[in-house]
Design a protein around this motif. Structure first.
Motif, PDB file in Angstrom:
ATOM      1  N   GLN A  15       4.377  -6.345  -6.338  1.00 21.65           N
ATOM      2  CA  GLN A  15       4.689  -4.931  -6.190  1.00 21.65           C
ATOM      3  C   GLN A  15       4.400  -4.459  -4.767  1.00 21.65           C
ATOM      4  O   GLN A  15       5.111  -3.629  -4.230  1.00 21.65           O
ATOM      5  CB  GLN A  15       3.871  -4.102  -7.174  1.00 21.65           C
ATOM      6  CG  GLN A  15       4.299  -4.289  -8.613  1.00 21.65           C
ATOM      7  CD  GLN A  15       3.371  -3.575  -9.580  1.00 21.65           C
ATOM      8  OE1 GLN A  15       2.333  -3.072  -9.185  1.00 21.65           O
ATOM      9  NE2 GLN A  15       3.750  -3.539 -10.848  1.00 21.65           N
ATOM     10  N   ASN A  16       3.338  -4.965  -4.165  1.00 19.87           N
ATOM     11  CA  ASN A  16       2.944  -4.579  -2.817  1.00 19.87           C
ATOM     12  C   ASN A  16       2.984  -5.800  -1.912  1.00 19.87           C
ATOM     13  O   ASN A  16       1.968  -6.437  -1.696  1.00 19.87           O
ATOM     14  CB  ASN A  16       1.524  -3.983  -2.811  1.00 19.87           C
ATOM     15  CG  ASN A  16       1.437  -2.717  -3.634  1.00 19.87           C
ATOM     16  OD1 ASN A  16       2.387  -1.944  -3.657  1.00 19.87           O
ATOM     17  ND2 ASN A  16       0.319  -2.507  -4.295  1.00 19.87           N
ATOM     18  N   PRO A  17       4.163  -6.143  -1.395  1.00 20.10           N
ATOM     19  CA  PRO A  17       4.238  -7.311  -0.512  1.00 20.10           C
ATOM     20  C   PRO A  17       3.419  -7.053   0.752  1.00 20.10           C
ATOM     21  O   PRO A  17       3.146  -5.900   1.097  1.00 20.10           O
ATOM     22  CB  PRO A  17       5.727  -7.446  -0.199  1.00 20.10           C
ATOM     23  CG  PRO A  17       6.290  -6.092  -0.438  1.00 20.10           C
ATOM     24  CD  PRO A  17       5.437  -5.469  -1.505  1.00 20.10           C
ATOM     25  N   PRO A  18       3.030  -8.115   1.440  1.00 19.29           N
ATOM     26  CA  PRO A  18       2.249  -7.898   2.664  1.00 19.29           C
ATOM     27  C   PRO A  18       3.067  -7.083   3.667  1.00 19.29           C
ATOM     28  O   PRO A  18       4.298  -7.130   3.653  1.00 19.29           O
ATOM     29  CB  PRO A  18       1.999  -9.315   3.179  1.00 19.29           C
ATOM     30  CG  PRO A  18       3.015 -10.173   2.509  1.00 19.29           C
ATOM     31  CD  PRO A  18       3.335  -9.509   1.212  1.00 19.29           C
ATOM     32  N   PRO A  19       2.390  -6.320   4.509  1.00 19.49           N
ATOM     33  CA  PRO A  19       3.130  -5.478   5.466  1.00 19.49           C
ATOM     34  C   PRO A  19       3.980  -6.347   6.395  1.00 19.49           C
ATOM     35  O   PRO A  19       3.600  -7.459   6.752  1.00 19.49           O
ATOM     36  CB  PRO A  19       2.024  -4.754   6.235  1.00 19.49           C
ATOM     37  CG  PRO A  19       0.792  -5.559   6.018  1.00 19.49           C
ATOM     38  CD  PRO A  19       0.957  -6.240   4.699  1.00 19.49           C
TER      39      PRO A  19
END
Length: 185
Positions: free
Chosen positions: A31-35
């Motif tokens: 859901q929150n891929p690395p920046p």
């Protein structure tokens, strides 16, 4: 016997909770891929800007119909947002690297900015399903345009552009000649 079962339950419970935590972490990671890196962010922003430019054309241009002429028009369009003063041939400051006063010559996109932009768009085109053979950003017309921009900006500033020569590695040439076995008779 009770304490053995209790210990077994604790051990099983801890491995179960670890598996649940690992699954939750994997789901959270999806859901929150690395920046994105600065380059990847800029490439995505450039790609979206170019797509918006094509959609704003009258009539709108589909990406599959895009060619080098659309890319050239896009580069010329971007000049209006440039910050690099490019002196015209008739300007008294033409050819001076640091002019002593203001003039009415236009502001343009710097050659280095355009070159980097084309590199990012060329990569983004292929990452978004485009074939390298049909990549409009890799066209010879684009290379010629960029060369002309580079040369004209260098002349306007009085600074000739010189391509950096590649340094030859003297060790490599020695290694190459010594890599052949010496034949003895």
């Amino acid at each position: 016997m009770m304490s053995i079962n209790k210990g077994k339950e604790i051990a099983e419970g801890s491995s179960r909770s670890t598996a649940v935590a690992a699954a939750a972490s994997a789901a959270d990671h999806q859901q929150n891929p690395p920046p994105l890196s600065r380059y990847e962010s800029q490439k995505r922003r450039d790609w979206n800007t170019f797509g918006q430019y094509l959609r704003n054309q009258r009539p709108p241009v589909a990406l599959s119909q895009c060619n080098a002429n659309h890319v050239l028009d896009f580069l010329r369009y971007l000049d209006q947002f440039g910050k690099t003063k490019v002196h015209l041939q008739g300007c008294v400051f033409f050819g001076q690297p640091e002019p002593p006063g203001p003039c009415t010559c236009p502001l343009r996109q710097a050659w280095g900015s355009l070159d980097a932009l084309i590199g990012r768009l060329r990569a983004a085109y292929e990452e978004n399903g485009g074939l390298p053979e049909t990549n409009p950003f890799a066209s010879g017309a684009i290379r010629i345009y960029l060369r002309e921009v580079r040369d004209s900006q260098a002349k306007a500033r009085g600074i000739p552009y010189k391509k950096k020569k590649k340094k030859r590695n003297p060790l490599k040439t020695n290694e190459d000649s010594s890599s052949f076995p010496i034949q003895q008779s």
